[in-house]
Design a protein around this motif. Structure first.
Motif, PDB file in Angstrom:
ATOM      1  N   SER A 199       0.832  -1.208   0.000  1.00 47.11           N
ATOM      2  CA  SER A 199       0.000   0.000   0.000  1.00 47.11           C
ATOM      3  C   SER A 199       0.865   1.256   0.000  1.00 47.11           C
ATOM      4  O   SER A 199       0.584   2.225  -0.714  1.00 47.11           O
ATOM      5  CB  SER A 199      -0.922   0.007   1.219  1.00 47.11           C
ATOM      6  N   MET A 200       1.930   1.253   0.795  1.00 49.13           N
ATOM      7  CA  MET A 200       2.852   2.393   0.820  1.00 49.13           C
ATOM      8  C   MET A 200       3.536   2.557  -0.536  1.00 49.13           C
ATOM      9  O   MET A 200       3.698   3.674  -1.035  1.00 49.13           O
ATOM     10  CB  MET A 200       3.915   2.199   1.903  1.00 49.13           C
ATOM     11  N   ALA A 201       3.962   1.431  -1.115  1.00 46.04           N
ATOM     12  CA  ALA A 201       4.640   1.493  -2.416  1.00 46.04           C
ATOM     13  C   ALA A 201       3.730   2.102  -3.476  1.00 46.04           C
ATOM     14  O   ALA A 201       4.170   2.906  -4.307  1.00 46.04           O
ATOM     15  CB  ALA A 201       5.083   0.091  -2.829  1.00 46.04           C
ATOM     16  N   GLU A 202       2.451   1.736  -3.447  1.00 49.30           N
ATOM     17  CA  GLU A 202       1.496   2.281  -4.412  1.00 49.30           C
ATOM     18  C   GLU A 202       1.257   3.773  -4.165  1.00 49.30           C
ATOM     19  O   GLU A 202       1.081   4.550  -5.109  1.00 49.30           O
ATOM     20  CB  GLU A 202       0.191   1.502  -4.335  1.00 49.30           C
ATOM     21  N   ALA A 203       1.293   4.185  -2.892  1.00 49.47           N
ATOM     22  CA  ALA A 203       1.060   5.595  -2.558  1.00 49.47           C
ATOM     23  C   ALA A 203       2.202   6.492  -3.028  1.00 49.47           C
ATOM     24  O   ALA A 203       1.987   7.672  -3.325  1.00 49.47           O
ATOM     25  CB  ALA A 203       0.865   5.747  -1.055  1.00 49.47           C
ATOM     26  N   ILE A 204       3.431   5.937  -3.105  1.00 49.75           N
ATOM     27  CA  ILE A 204       4.584   6.760  -3.502  1.00 49.75           C
ATOM     28  C   ILE A 204       5.016   6.469  -4.945  1.00 49.75           C
ATOM     29  O   ILE A 204       6.132   6.817  -5.344  1.00 49.75           O
ATOM     30  CB  ILE A 204       5.779   6.544  -2.550  1.00 49.75           C
ATOM     31  N   GLU A 205       4.134   5.842  -5.698  1.00 48.56           N
ATOM     32  CA  GLU A 205       4.454   5.449  -7.073  1.00 48.56           C
ATOM     33  C   GLU A 205       5.003   6.607  -7.902  1.00 48.56           C
ATOM     34  O   GLU A 205       5.987   6.457  -8.633  1.00 48.56           O
ATOM     35  CB  GLU A 205       3.197   4.880  -7.743  1.00 48.56           C
ATOM     36  N   GLY A 206       4.403   7.786  -7.774  1.00 46.33           N
ATOM     37  CA  GLY A 206       4.841   8.915  -8.584  1.00 46.33           C
ATOM     38  C   GLY A 206       6.129   9.547  -8.099  1.00 46.33           C
ATOM     39  O   GLY A 206       6.749  10.329  -8.812  1.00 46.33           O
ATOM     40  N   GLN A 207       6.544   9.198  -6.889  1.00 45.20           N
ATOM     41  CA  GLN A 207       7.734   9.815  -6.301  1.00 45.20           C
ATOM     42  C   GLN A 207       8.979   8.947  -6.424  1.00 45.20           C
ATOM     43  O   GLN A 207      10.063   9.427  -6.756  1.00 45.20           O
ATOM     44  CB  GLN A 207       7.466  10.113  -4.819  1.00 45.20           C
ATOM     45  N   ALA A 208       8.832   7.637  -6.168  1.00 47.37           N
ATOM     46  CA  ALA A 208      10.018   6.781  -6.096  1.00 47.37           C
ATOM     47  C   ALA A 208       9.974   5.564  -7.015  1.00 47.37           C
ATOM     48  O   ALA A 208      10.972   4.868  -7.157  1.00 47.37           O
ATOM     49  CB  ALA A 208      10.208   6.306  -4.652  1.00 47.37           C
ATOM     50  N   ARG A 209       8.834   5.258  -7.596  1.00 47.03           N
ATOM     51  CA  ARG A 209       8.647   4.116  -8.484  1.00 47.03           C
ATOM     52  C   ARG A 209       9.227   2.806  -7.907  1.00 47.03           C
ATOM     53  O   ARG A 209      10.079   2.160  -8.521  1.00 47.03           O
ATOM     54  CB  ARG A 209       9.267   4.385  -9.855  1.00 47.03           C
ATOM     55  N   PRO A 210       8.806   2.405  -6.718  1.00 51.04           N
ATOM     56  CA  PRO A 210       9.319   1.152  -6.144  1.00 51.04           C
ATOM     57  C   PRO A 210       8.890  -0.053  -6.968  1.00 51.04           C
ATOM     58  O   PRO A 210       7.823  -0.049  -7.595  1.00 51.04           O
ATOM     59  CB  PRO A 210       8.685   1.112  -4.750  1.00 51.04           C
ATOM     60  N   ASP A 211       9.721  -1.064  -6.980  1.00 48.65           N
ATOM     61  CA  ASP A 211       9.434  -2.305  -7.693  1.00 48.65           C
ATOM     62  C   ASP A 211       8.503  -3.142  -6.820  1.00 48.65           C
ATOM     63  O   ASP A 211       8.885  -3.614  -5.756  1.00 48.65           O
ATOM     64  CB  ASP A 211      10.740  -3.060  -7.958  1.00 48.65           C
ATOM     65  N   ARG A 212       7.269  -3.344  -7.280  1.00 46.21           N
ATOM     66  CA  ARG A 212       6.268  -4.021  -6.453  1.00 46.21           C
ATOM     67  C   ARG A 212       6.634  -5.481  -6.200  1.00 46.21           C
ATOM     68  O   ARG A 212       6.348  -6.028  -5.138  1.00 46.21           O
ATOM     69  CB  ARG A 212       4.892  -3.918  -7.111  1.00 46.21           C
ATOM     70  N   SER A 213       7.243  -6.134  -7.174  1.00 49.45           N
ATOM     71  CA  SER A 213       7.646  -7.523  -6.976  1.00 49.45           C
ATOM     72  C   SER A 213       8.666  -7.641  -5.857  1.00 49.45           C
ATOM     73  O   SER A 213       8.600  -8.558  -5.020  1.00 49.45           O
ATOM     74  CB  SER A 213       8.211  -8.115  -8.276  1.00 49.45           C
ATOM     75  N   LEU A 214       9.616  -6.709  -5.825  1.00 45.37           N
ATOM     76  CA  LEU A 214      10.614  -6.712  -4.757  1.00 45.37           C
ATOM     77  C   LEU A 214       9.975  -6.403  -3.402  1.00 45.37           C
ATOM     78  O   LEU A 214      10.365  -6.971  -2.374  1.00 45.37           O
ATOM     79  CB  LEU A 214      11.724  -5.705  -5.046  1.00 45.37           C
ATOM     80  N   VAL A 215       9.007  -5.496  -3.390  1.00 44.50           N
ATOM     81  CA  VAL A 215       8.318  -5.164  -2.137  1.00 44.50           C
ATOM     82  C   VAL A 215       7.608  -6.396  -1.592  1.00 44.50           C
ATOM     83  O   VAL A 215       7.712  -6.717  -0.400  1.00 44.50           O
ATOM     84  CB  VAL A 215       7.312  -4.012  -2.347  1.00 44.50           C
ATOM     85  N   VAL A 216       6.889  -7.095  -2.461  1.00 48.02           N
ATOM     86  CA  VAL A 216       6.168  -8.295  -2.025  1.00 48.02           C
ATOM     87  C   VAL A 216       7.143  -9.373  -1.557  1.00 48.02           C
ATOM     88  O   VAL A 216       6.974  -9.953  -0.467  1.00 48.02           O
ATOM     89  CB  VAL A 216       5.276  -8.840  -3.166  1.00 48.02           C
ATOM     90  N   ALA A 217       8.158  -9.640  -2.347  1.00 43.96           N
ATOM     91  CA  ALA A 217       9.122 -10.676  -1.973  1.00 43.96           C
ATOM     92  C   ALA A 217       9.846 -10.297  -0.673  1.00 43.96           C
ATOM     93  O   ALA A 217      10.052 -11.146   0.201  1.00 43.96           O
ATOM     94  CB  ALA A 217      10.128 -10.890  -3.094  1.00 43.96           C
TER      95      ALA A 217
END
Length: 350
Positions: A199-217
């Protein structure tokens, strides 16, 4: 005892001075000496509703009740039966007292019971996650489905439902006492941390573009070392390795071996290893490195949030809630180093 037997949760709701009888499994027990050199014991007792810490003072009575007839143990300090109680179920009678403004539970009688008898089997008293394990498995699979590429393949192979790692991961506790210290606790905690981090990764998508697969893993694997740090015997306990090496180092070591076996991409392997090593957020909290990527930052923040929310729930569970301190402010939670406020009674919504 059976007619008036109370659960741990019931006992924790009793007022000072109230007497009780209960049955549970011994998570931990230690013999100590008072100022006169007389033995007393500190004990942690668990049933399916929770756990409580209690004192067994030197004047308490100990009974061998394994054959269904009370036989007094006159010198419990030298009894091998008493010395090997960890992991066994016992019956107790006791009373709620007060010490330094907090409720204290004293066991006045202790009954050693037949571990093979159906009503006393130790495993039947071990607390489990309040979330149904089938629901936890469903949420886990949904999270893996959010991944793609090599990361998804790695997780699917690693957590194969027929594999030994999944079987252990599915049942292990996340701690011995601080949070999620029950069967399926590691699975519940890992899922919640991952969902929060995502949820945090999705909220900062426009700022930091985190890799969702890495976040989940990273979220699902961050406490991998607890598979070696803790045991169920039958309640949660800590291994020697967990005590002297700790789950962060154990988890990173196991992850590296698994990543090598599955030939995980070097960059992905380093990024995931970094999340495992940094997820406690600070060096003084046990992390050898600080979170240095968006993915590590959100997993670390989610891990701390889930821990503190669990502490809040545990601390205020016996409070009514509201604006009066005695109804709404908890005792000091030593794990979180704060008191918690339940400002709204259960069932009240804005």
């Amino acid at each position: 005892m059976a007619e008036t037997r109370k659960s741990v949760e019931d006992v924790k709701n009793l007022p000072v001075g109230e007497k009780f009888s209960s049955v549970g499994v011994v998570l931990d027990i230690h013999e100590k000496k008072d100022k006169n050199g007389k033995s007393y014991w500190t004990v942690s007792l668990m049933d399916k509703t929770g756990s409580m810490d209690a004192k067994i003072w030197g004047n308490a009575q100990w009974w061998d009740f394994r054959e269904g007839v009370k036989s007094e143990i006159k010198d419990p300090a030298s009894s091998t039966l008493v010395g090997n109680l960890k992991g066994s179920s016992i019956g107790v009678t006791g009373q709620v007292s007060e010490f330094r403004g907090k409720n204290q539970y004293n066991f006045n009688q202790v009954f050693l019971v037949d571990q093979e008898k159906e009503e006393y089997r130790p495993e039947s008293f071990v607390q489990t996650s309040p979330v149904d394990v089938k629901e936890l498995e469903r949420r886990f699979d949904l999270l893996v489905d959010r991944c793609s590429g090599d990361v998804r393949s790695f997780l699917e192979e690693l957590f194969s439902k027929g594999g030994d790692l999944w079987k252990k991961f599915r049942v292990m506790p996340a701690a011995v006492s601080h949070h999620h210290a029950y069967v399926h606790g590691l699975l519940e905690h890992s899922i919640t941390v991952t969902e929060l981090a995502l949820s945090m990764a999705e909220a900062i998508e426009g700022q930091a573009r985190p890799d969702r697969s890495l976040v989940v893993a990273g979220g699902l694997l961050h406490d991998l070392g607890k598979l070696e740090a803790y045991v169920l015997n039958p309640g949660p306990g800590m291994t020697v390795e967990g005590t002297v090496i700790d789950h962060i180092a154990l988890g990173y070591s196991r992850f590296e071996a698994l990543a090598e076996r599955y030939k995980l991409d070097r960059t992905v392997r380093t990024a995931l290893g970094h999340i495992l090593l940094s997820h406690h957020g600070l060096r003084e909290y046990g992390s050898p490195v600080l979170p240095a990527t968006p993915e590590a930052l959100v997993v670390s923040a989610a891990d701390e949030l889930d821990f503190k929310l669990f502490c809040w729930g545990d601390s205020v569970s016996q409070l009514e809630g509201g604006v009066e301190p005695e109804d709404s402010v908890s005792d000091l939670n030593y794990s979180a180093q704060r008191r918690f406020w339940k400002w709204r009674p259960d069932g009240e919504r804005s």
